[in-house]
Design an enzyme around this catalytic site. Structure first.
Site, PDB file in Angstrom:
ATOM      1  N   LEU A  20       0.353  -1.153   0.021  1.00 51.60           N
ATOM      2  CA  LEU A  20       0.237   0.091  -0.465  1.00 51.60           C
ATOM      3  C   LEU A  20       0.986   1.374   0.073  1.00 51.60           C
ATOM      4  CD1 LEU A  20      -2.433  -1.178   2.869  1.00 51.60           C
ATOM      5  CD2 LEU A  20      -3.059  -1.302   0.144  1.00 51.60           C
ATOM      6  N   ASP A  39      10.626   4.058   6.416  1.00 50.94           N
ATOM      7  CA  ASP A  39      10.091   2.135   6.527  1.00 50.94           C
ATOM      8  C   ASP A  39      11.926   1.593   6.967  1.00 50.94           C
ATOM      9  OD1 ASP A  39       9.542  -0.712   5.551  1.00 50.94           O
ATOM     10  OD2 ASP A  39       8.484   0.478   4.682  1.00 50.94           O
ATOM     11  N   SER A 152      -8.627  -0.333   9.389  1.00 56.15           N
ATOM     12  CA  SER A 152      -8.197  -1.497   8.495  1.00 56.15           C
ATOM     13  C   SER A 152      -9.934  -2.041   8.822  1.00 56.15           C
ATOM     14  CB  SER A 152      -7.999  -2.956   9.281  1.00 56.15           C
ATOM     15  OG  SER A 152      -8.345  -4.077   8.786  1.00 56.15           O
ATOM     16  N   TYR A 165      -4.701  -6.978  16.294  1.00 56.33           N
ATOM     17  CA  TYR A 165      -4.536  -6.245  16.026  1.00 56.33           C
ATOM     18  C   TYR A 165      -6.146  -5.867  15.485  1.00 56.33           C
ATOM     19  CZ  TYR A 165      -4.848  -5.074  10.930  1.00 56.33           C
ATOM     20  OH  TYR A 165      -4.367  -5.173   9.380  1.00 56.33           O
TER      21      TYR A 165
END
Length: 259
Positions: A20, A39, A152, A165
């Site tokens: 993404l 990152d 999410s 999560y």
């Protein structure tokens, strides 16, 4: 706002070497922004930066470490006026029931580590980048910049084994409106994308049979989401000046079943 207006600005994309995140980096670059790939995937991030050229750089970034994030912000500020950030990092997850089949309780360490990365890491980037963006001169509407977070649909409908999560992503969802209200005083908009099942390299690793099952659970279109679609939505949320405090589901009307 026209995409050409991103020229002269810089943006940070956490997880910018991932599926993404890479799509977002490419979209921002195409729109004229200078982009920092934040990152820990050295090889992938360097390859992407080399491909896109001088206006895209890699800054090794641990989102849970404030000094690391601050160094990345400094890098972005050297490339242009830092006005944008898209928080897409991932990389850790624990699949565990609260009470396991053998009767043992879930690991507190796994829960804490998941929240640390997805929720605390998101908040750490949000607070530090916002403080830098707040220094900018505002536009005619008083806006100084915009940030997009990634949640999410598991934050709404977490599946069995996803308690850690789901809790982390629900936290990002809850942070959206409160954060947007906090940041209104300094002219920063905050929105969140809650993707469903997206077609990334990580998803491909599950195999074709499993991918087809995932596709079958999406009402329409019956396929996985494309990273480019995520990037398009992120660009819209960054540049449409009247979208603020929103969590946008990107899921083809999918709702997760218990398993």
């Amino acid at each position: 706002m026209s995409p050409t207006n991103l020229s002269g600005t810089s943006a940070i994309v956490t997880g910018g070497a991932g599926g993404l995140g890479e799509a977002v980096v490419r979209g921002l670059h195409a729109a004229g922004a200078s982009v920092v790939i934040a990152d820990l995937a050295d090889d992938k991030a360097k390859l992407l930066a080399d491909e896109l050229g001088y206006s895209v750089v890699y800054s090794r970034t641990d989102v849970t470490d404030s000094d690391s994030v601050a160094a990345t912000i400094e890098t972005a500020s050297r490339l242009g006026t830092l006005r944008y950030a898209v928080i897409t990092h991932g990389g850790w997850g624990v699949a565990e029931r609260i009470v396991n089949r053998d009767g043992s309780p879930a690991s507190l360490e796994g829960f804490a580590k998941t929240l640390d990365l997805y929720l605390t890491g998101t908040y750490n980037v949000l607070r530090l980048v916002s403080a830098e963006i707040a220094k900018n001169e505002p536009n005619a509407d008083g806006e100084r910049g915009a940030i997009v977070q990634t949640a999410s649909i598991a934050g709404y409908e977490g599946q069995i084994g996803q308690s850690a999560y789901a809790a982390a992503k629900a936290g990002v969802i809850g942070l959206t409106i409160a954060g947007a209200r906090d940041l209104s005083s300094v002219g920063i908009r905050l929105n969140t994308i809650a993707p469903g099942t997206m077609h990334t390299a990580m998803m491909e690793s599950v195999g074709e049979e499993a991918l087809q099952k995932f596709c079958a659970n999406v009402p329409f279109p019956k396929r996985l989401g494309k990273p480019e679609e995520f990037a398009d939505l992120a660009l819209t949320l960054l540049t449409n000046g009247y979208i603020n405090g929103e969590v946008v589901r990107l899921d083809g009307a999918q709702r997760f079943a218990p398993r």
